[in-house]
Structures are given as C-alpha cells and as structure tokens.
Design a protein around this motif. Structure first.
Motif, PDB file in Angstrom:
ATOM      1  N   ARG A  63       0.663  -1.073   0.043  1.00 24.29           N
ATOM      2  CA  ARG A  63      -0.137   0.137  -0.124  1.00 24.29           C
ATOM      3  C   ARG A  63       0.982   1.356   0.133  1.00 24.29           C
ATOM      4  NH1 ARG A  63      -2.830  -3.409   1.406  1.00 24.29           N
ATOM      5  NH2 ARG A  63      -5.253  -3.987   1.152  1.00 24.29           N
ATOM      6  N   ILE A  66       2.169   2.678  -3.324  1.00 21.53           N
ATOM      7  CA  ILE A  66       1.008   3.003  -4.595  1.00 21.53           C
ATOM      8  C   ILE A  66       0.070   4.209  -3.685  1.00 21.53           C
ATOM      9  CG2 ILE A  66       0.469   1.500  -5.474  1.00 21.53           C
ATOM     10  CD1 ILE A  66      -1.687   1.226  -4.465  1.00 21.53           C
ATOM     11  N   MET A  68      -1.091   4.706  -0.875  1.00 20.11           N
ATOM     12  CA  MET A  68      -2.526   4.841   0.310  1.00 20.11           C
ATOM     13  C   MET A  68      -2.184   4.872   1.707  1.00 20.11           C
ATOM     14  SD  MET A  68      -5.328   3.737  -1.939  1.00 20.11           S
ATOM     15  CE  MET A  68      -6.029   2.149  -1.066  1.00 20.11           C
ATOM     16  N   ARG A  92      -3.532  11.628  -6.795  1.00 22.75           N
ATOM     17  CA  ARG A  92      -4.473  11.481  -7.681  1.00 22.75           C
ATOM     18  C   ARG A  92      -3.992  11.229  -8.861  1.00 22.75           C
ATOM     19  NH1 ARG A  92      -9.239  13.961  -4.900  1.00 22.75           N
ATOM     20  NH2 ARG A  92      -8.431  12.813  -3.409  1.00 22.75           N
ATOM     21  N   ARG A  95      -1.841   8.200  -9.767  1.00 23.49           N
ATOM     22  CA  ARG A  95      -2.729   6.141  -9.266  1.00 23.49           C
ATOM     23  C   ARG A  95      -3.562   5.566 -10.752  1.00 23.49           C
ATOM     24  NH1 ARG A  95      -3.180   6.308  -4.659  1.00 23.49           N
ATOM     25  NH2 ARG A  95      -4.088   8.322  -3.125  1.00 23.49           N
ATOM     26  N   GLN A  99      -2.029   0.805  -9.761  1.00 20.02           N
ATOM     27  CA  GLN A  99      -3.579   0.245  -9.896  1.00 20.02           C
ATOM     28  C   GLN A  99      -3.061  -1.384  -8.354  1.00 20.02           C
ATOM     29  OE1 GLN A  99      -7.218   1.081 -10.019  1.00 20.02           O
ATOM     30  NE2 GLN A  99      -6.381   3.258 -10.612  1.00 20.02           N
ATOM     31  N   MET A 100      -4.477  -1.824  -8.114  1.00 17.91           N
ATOM     32  CA  MET A 100      -4.676  -2.581  -6.982  1.00 17.91           C
ATOM     33  C   MET A 100      -5.507  -3.444  -7.152  1.00 17.91           C
ATOM     34  SD  MET A 100      -3.903  -1.918  -2.819  1.00 17.91           S
ATOM     35  CE  MET A 100      -3.488  -3.646  -1.800  1.00 17.91           C
ATOM     36  N   PHE A 102      -7.861  -6.839  -5.098  1.00 16.91           N
ATOM     37  CA  PHE A 102      -7.806  -6.803  -3.064  1.00 16.91           C
ATOM     38  C   PHE A 102      -8.011  -8.452  -3.329  1.00 16.91           C
ATOM     39  CE2 PHE A 102      -8.768  -2.188  -4.249  1.00 16.91           C
ATOM     40  CZ  PHE A 102      -8.457  -2.205  -2.898  1.00 16.91           C
ATOM     41  N   GLN A 103      -7.821  -8.160  -1.498  1.00 12.05           N
ATOM     42  CA  GLN A 103      -8.145 -10.048  -1.199  1.00 12.05           C
ATOM     43  C   GLN A 103      -8.922 -10.346  -1.272  1.00 12.05           C
ATOM     44  OE1 GLN A 103      -6.695 -10.689   2.393  1.00 12.05           O
ATOM     45  NE2 GLN A 103      -6.767 -12.978   2.600  1.00 12.05           N
ATOM     46  N   SER A 108     -15.090  -6.033  -1.950  1.00  3.70           N
ATOM     47  CA  SER A 108     -14.238  -4.789  -2.810  1.00  3.70           C
ATOM     48  C   SER A 108     -15.102  -4.437  -3.819  1.00  3.70           C
ATOM     49  CB  SER A 108     -12.964  -5.259  -3.236  1.00  3.70           C
ATOM     50  OG  SER A 108     -13.051  -6.288  -4.420  1.00  3.70           O
ATOM     51  N   PRO A 122     -12.920   4.243 -12.537  1.00  4.78           N
ATOM     52  CA  PRO A 122     -11.699   4.872 -12.420  1.00  4.78           C
ATOM     53  C   PRO A 122     -11.227   5.501 -14.132  1.00  4.78           C
ATOM     54  CG  PRO A 122     -11.008   2.311 -12.102  1.00  4.78           C
ATOM     55  CD  PRO A 122     -13.218   2.719 -12.285  1.00  4.78           C
ATOM     56  N   THR A 125     -13.443   9.114 -13.084  1.00  2.00           N
ATOM     57  CA  THR A 125     -12.975   9.798 -12.660  1.00  2.00           C
ATOM     58  C   THR A 125     -11.797  10.187 -13.381  1.00  2.00           C
ATOM     59  OG1 THR A 125     -13.073   7.774 -10.761  1.00  2.00           O
ATOM     60  CG2 THR A 125     -11.144   9.598 -10.268  1.00  2.00           C
ATOM     61  N   ARG A 172     -11.601  -3.524 -13.230  1.00  2.00           N
ATOM     62  CA  ARG A 172     -11.620  -2.510 -13.048  1.00  2.00           C
ATOM     63  C   ARG A 172     -10.104  -1.834 -12.368  1.00  2.00           C
ATOM     64  NH1 ARG A 172     -13.515  -1.545  -6.616  1.00  2.00           N
ATOM     65  NH2 ARG A 172     -12.706  -2.800  -6.359  1.00  2.00           N
TER      66      ARG A 172
ATOM     67  N   GLU B 203     -13.392  -2.980   2.201  1.00  2.00           N
ATOM     68  CA  GLU B 203     -12.722  -2.783   1.051  1.00  2.00           C
ATOM     69  C   GLU B 203     -12.772  -1.728  -0.243  1.00  2.00           C
ATOM     70  OE1 GLU B 203     -11.027  -7.020  -0.191  1.00  2.00           O
ATOM     71  OE2 GLU B 203      -9.682  -7.118   0.918  1.00  2.00           O
ATOM     72  N   PHE B 204     -14.017  -1.408  -0.637  1.00  2.00           N
ATOM     73  CA  PHE B 204     -14.552  -1.104  -1.787  1.00  2.00           C
ATOM     74  C   PHE B 204     -14.400   0.078  -1.814  1.00  2.00           C
ATOM     75  CE2 PHE B 204     -18.619  -1.293   0.008  1.00  2.00           C
ATOM     76  CZ  PHE B 204     -19.488  -0.452   0.326  1.00  2.00           C
ATOM     77  N   CYS B 211      -8.543   4.015  -6.868  1.00  2.00           N
ATOM     78  CA  CYS B 211      -8.953   4.916  -8.225  1.00  2.00           C
ATOM     79  C   CYS B 211      -8.718   6.276  -8.359  1.00  2.00           C
ATOM     80  CB  CYS B 211     -10.575   4.179  -8.168  1.00  2.00           C
ATOM     81  SG  CYS B 211     -10.773   2.761  -8.633  1.00  2.00           S
TER      82      CYS B 211
END
Lengths: 330, 311
Positions: A63, A66, A68, A92, A95, A99-100, A102-103, A108, A122, A125, A172, B203-204, B211
């Motif tokens: 984390r 990137i 975070m 930003r 970003r 990217q990431m 998740f578990q 997520s 994304p 954004t 995503r 997590e979201f 993002c």
C-alpha cells in the motif's frame, strides 16, 4: 521482463502511531514499525512476489508503494519521481498508472452498484467528459478481456461467484491501462481450481498489456508459479530477494530455508520423510522489535554480532540474489 | 428419448446463442428489497391505510359541512343528543364540547399531526445523517469532538427544553418542529456514524480510494447509498414516535394553539368529556392508534426487506 527499472524504493519506512490504552491524550504514542527500511526495484513487465508470515508488513509495504499509506521515511521513485513528496492532487493523477487488486473479491465491490458502473468508475474519475457510449464500449471490451460475458454489464456483485467477482476487480484495476498493479493476496479467498484460472488470467493479461505486478500471497507455490523475482519479508524487513527458481532451489537465509522447508510436496513418499525446520518462539512485536537483526531471536544459527547491528541487504556474487544476513558474505 | 432430449438441448443452445448479445438485466439490492416488501401483506395493507389517512387529511375538508372553528349553537344547546355523530345533522363525527364539528376538527388535527410527524422526522434525518456521516467519515479527533457535542446535547432535559421554548416564544407550530427536530437527530447521528465507521474500512472504499475517486464522491456514491437502508427503516419508526410526542405535548396543553388542533389536543379534550360523550375521545384516538400501528408495520416490513442478514 526487460531491464527497464520503473520503480525504485529506498529505505522505505511505514510506522503507525499507537496510543496505549487508558493513556492520557498527551502521552507519546508508541510506534508500530510495520515496514522498517525496505529497498527494492521493480522492472517493467516483471512480477515481484512478496512472501512472509502474517503481520510481517507485506500488505503495508504494497500500500505504501502506491501511496495509499504515508511513508515515514524513505523514497519511492516512480519513473524518476518521488511519490512520497507529491501533494494529494498530483498523487491522485498518478493513480492512473498504479492500481490494486484486493483480497476479498465480494467485499471490494460496492453492493449497491452494478458491475458496469463499478468497472467504469476509474474511467469516470479520470475522464469525466468521455461519452457514455464510448465508456460502455470500453467496459464491455475489458469484461471480454477478463473472461466475463459483456452482456452481464447490468448485473450486481451478489449475483456473481467469487472467481467472477475477482475478475470484475481485475477489470476495474486494468481499465485505465496502468503500468503497475499491486495484487494483495488476490487468490487466497478463492478455491484451488478458481485460483489457477485467476492466476493464468493475470499472467496472460500481464503479457498482453506489459504490466508489472507486485504479487503478495501466503501460498509459496503460487508465488513461485507467477513470479519472476521473490522477496522474503520478516517483521518489516527484507530478508532475501532473488530470482524465483534460485530462491526456491537455493535459499540462503536461515528464515527462507525454514519457510521453504514448509512447502508441501505433492508426492506422499517424499512428503512423509520430509523434515520441517520448525522455528522456535513467536513473531516478536513490531512495536518493540529485537535489536540488530530482527530475526535473531528465532534464528537457529544466530551469532553474537547479530544483536549488535542489522545486516545490510547485499548482493551475492552470482548476481540476482540479495540477502541480509551476517552468516553470509563478509 | 435420448435423441429427443439432445435435440431439445441443441435448440436451447441455439436460442441462448441468439440471446447472447442481449444485455441481461440484473436485480439490484433495492429491487430485491422492494420485492420482499411487497410480499409482506401487513406492510402493504398498512401502507395503503396510511395513504388513506393522508388523503383524508388533505381532502377531507371537502366533505365537511362546517368549518373547524365554527360553533354550531344548536348542537351546543344539547351536546349529548344533538351533538352526537349523525349523517342528518352533518356532524359525521359529532361535535366537541364547544359545539364545533368534530369531523372538520379531526381533518385539521390530522394535518397538523402528520405534518409534525413527517417534517420533524425529515429534519432529524437530514441533520442526523449528514452529521453522523461526516463525523464517522472524517474520524479521529473531529469525530470524538462531534460525538461529545452529541452527548452533551442528549444530556439536556428534553421536556424542560421544550417547555422553555414554548414559554419564551409562545405556542407556535413551527417551534414544535424545531424543538422536536433539534433533539431527535441525536440518535440518528449515532446510528449513521456507527454504520459509516464500519463501512469506511470495507475494501470497496479502499478500492475507490485506489482508483483516485475524490472523498466527496466516495461519501455520496459509496457511503450514503449503503447507509440509506438503515436510515429508511429508522425514519419509518421515527414518524410514529414524533406523532406520539406531539400528542404528548398537546395533551399537556403545550402544543398547537386554538382554534387549530391536533390528535393529541383532541384526545385531551375528549378525555374530559369521556363519560357523557365518548365519541369525542374515540374518533381522534382511533386515528392516532391506527396511524401508529400502520407506521410500525411499515417500519417492520422495511426492516425485514432491507436487512441483509435475513438473506
């Protein structure tokens, strides 16, 4: 994999302030050293695997890479620019390239949004002026790429299986065509047959899009399968970094050796006669790590000087193999 | 037999292939909840009755033979026989002890009671949701500071506060909204804050951060839609509470000002004459009780429909 270095991390430290329970607001908080001085390089198009036991700082490191999580000290140079020094706005913008994945696939994804909106977020954004039709086309192309039927675009996350949800997460992360993707245990919540599908998908997409991946996992065999290089972490420090096959066949660090001896072998005859080098004791607290080498309290071969100062990460003569241990080297 | 079924399968496959390009519609959590809600008979019937009561409050005065403040001197001369409910005299619900038409007064009282119930709930929800969401989302010191304010406010004696307002500014209906709304948002803020805190670590939300989605959009697109379910349930259970509270204040004689009235004020007057003219109590009381029942059933239905743990 090329020799084009895209990220250079130098002595990265991520500490969390912890206020002891029942303390006064003005007492000095304790510092939890989640990542304590890690240096690494990431090359274009490669996969760097990160392994280590729970709580060793793998996810925190990823984390911090990137942006975070804020770094306490050190540098994260991304294409020559130090990410830790950027203000929020320019971070930003970056970003888009970082990217990431998740578990937990379902957690997520926002349960109230359909997957078309989730994958398009994304895009929305970074390109708010993109026409709707074009955005939808891009989303559907991406869905096809990750192996989802494009006509499922209006469905909601709870209508998908775990593996499909992870594909949505991948779509995503990749829709902005990033250069580096952090995969934080992307397969540990999936069952084994789905794991293989998702990993093969990741590898195929990596080849197609020229991605660099940082792949975190508990499953050592999975990491070996997907990674070009592997880093072994222990209590916020890098113990050993090497090319994947080299690390698995010729581990040098005592911790790596213990870790590798625990990998199950799919042959009952060998597995039965195998001895696992069990480490004594528990993982020390990252609030108060041991002096010198952090592994010395559990190391079977600890020397006197291990308590005095920490070994530096040094490159072995036979290239592509770095190790931080007093037993090896000068 | 086998051949036949194989043919059927290939037909199905062909049909599916034709359909391949059609976009399949998903069913959102809201649609799911709506379907479950409309399967709940008690809730649907209650919703219908609430609709009728609202219609009664809005359009009931069209059918009234008298205005709510006009005194029928004839009925006043003999309230027990001439003032009892009857179609011929035009006093459908009878008259009150001053000879005013109880039907017209019930319509008027319904307007006030529903208005107080719905508007002050809206005020409470609006303030509470925004305050709670902001507090939980910002977190840290700001959060503890904002929550201490809530605690201080909720420690104030509420009834005393209302009486002081009434005494200082006179009995105005707007003050009832302010007084009720200003105090009842506290619970709402606590609930929303708790929900936001638990959502913030999902997590979201982290994915949205990764993002590069702005904080404001995360709040609006990701957090608020996910707390809305709870807010909705709480709101539907809050409205009857507000109505009861207004009735309570009116019952104490602190509520709406004559000649305006509300269910609570009507019940208060009805209680005084209960022994000789029971209808003066029963009509407003029936409206109050039915409304409370219905709102509670609707709230229960919403909770069952929106609670994800039922699934």
């Amino acid at each position: 994999m090329t020799n084009n270095r895209i990220m250079q991390v130098q002595d990265l430290k991520v500490h969390f302030d912890i206020q002891p329970e029942n303390s006064w607001p003005w007492t000095k908080p304790l510092s939890l050293k989640a990542v304590d001085g890690v240096s690494l390089d990431i090359f274009e198009g490669e996969t760097l695997g990160i392994v280590g036991e729970s709580g060793c700082g793998k996810s925190t490191l990823a984390r911090a890479l990137i942006g975070m999580l804020p770094a306490r000290e050190g540098k994260v140079a991304w294409l020559g620019q130090d990410l830790t020094q950027l203000d929020k706005r320019s971070m930003r913008a970056k970003r888009q390239e970082l990217q990431m994945i998740f578990q937990d696939p379902l957690a997520s994804l926002n349960p109230r949004m359909n997957i078309g909106d989730i994958i398009a977020e994304p895009l929305q954004t970074f390109f708010p002026n993109m026409p709707k039709a074009e955005r939808k086309q891009k989303v559907q192309d991406m869905m096809a790429k990750v192996g989802l039927l494009p006509n499922l675009i209006n469905r909601y996350p709870h209508e998908f299986s775990g593996g499909q949800c992870q594909r949505i997460g991948i779509a995503r992360a990749l829709i902005l065509e990033p250069k580096l993707v952090i995969c934080d245990e992307p397969v540990s919540a999936l069952d084994v047959s789905i794991q293989a599908q998702v990993i093969n998908l990741l590898m195929a997409l990596q080849k197609e899009m020229g991605l660099s991946l940082v792949f975190i996992a508990h499953d050592l065999s999975v990491v070996r399968h997907i990674s070009d290089r592997v880093m072994v972490m222990y209590l916020g420090n890098a113990m050993e970094v090497a090319e994947a096959n080299e690390l698995y066949t010729n581990p040098q660090h005592p911790y790596t050796k213990a870790l590798m001896s625990a990998v199950p072998i799919p042959d009952p005859m060998i597995e039965r006669n195998k001895t696992i080098e069990l480490l004594q004791g528990d993982l020390p607290s990252p609030i108060n790590p041991p002096s010198g080498c952090v592994f010395r309290t559990r190391c079977p071969q600890a020397l006197a000087k291990c308590a005095d100062y920490a070994p530096a990460l040094q490159t072995l003569p036979d290239a592509e193999h770095q190790i931080a241990c007093h037993l090896i080297g000068p | 037999m086998l051949f036949k079924s194989r043919q059927a399968v290939s037909q199905l496959a062909a049909a599916l292939a034709d359909n391949d390009n059609a976009v399949l519609e998903g069913r959102s959590l809201w649609q799911d909840a709506r379907r479950r809600f409309f399967h709940n008979k008690a809730a649907v019937v209650s919703l219908f009755i609430i609709g009728l009561i609202i219609l009664f409050a809005l359009g009931g005065s069209q059918f009234a033979q008298y205005s709510y403040e006009e005194i029928d001197w004839l009925a006043l001369s003999d309230p027990v026989s001439l003032g009892r409910p009857s179609i011929e005299t035009g006093h459908y619900f009878g008259t009150d002890k001053l000879g005013r038409d109880l039907y017209a007064r019930t319509v008027q009282g319904s307007q006030i009671s529903l208005l107080v119930g719905i508007l002050s709930s809206l005020v409470a929800i609006l303030i509470g949701t925004l305050y709670g969401a902001a507090s939980g989302f910002i977190g840290g010191r700001v959060d503890s500071f904002m929550m201490r304010i809530v605690e201080i406010l909720s420690a104030m004696p509420f009834m005393f506060f209302v009486i002081m307002l009434m005494v200082m500014f006179g009995r105005q209906i707007i003050l009832i909204f302010v007084a009720i709304g200003a105090v009842s948002w506290l619970d709402m803020a606590r609930i929303v804050r708790g929900q936001t805190l638990s959502l913030k670590n999902k997590e979201f939300i982290e994915a949205a951060n990764a993002c590069g989605v702005s904080q404001w959009r995360i709040l609006v697109r990701h957090i608020v839609p996910n707390v809305l379910g709870i807010v909705l349930v709480y709101a539907s259970l809050m409205i009857p509470g507000m109505i009861v509270f207004e009735s309570f204040i009116s019952f104490l004689g602190l509520g709406v000002q004559e000649p305006q009235t509300s269910w609570g004020a009507l019940i208060n007057e009805g209680v005084a004459t209960m022994e000789i003219a029971l209808w003066q109590l029963l009509f407003p009381l029936t409206f109050l009780v039915v409304t409370l029942f219905c709102f509670n059933f609707v709230g229960d239905g919403l909770r069952d429909a929106l609670d994800p743990k039922e699934r």
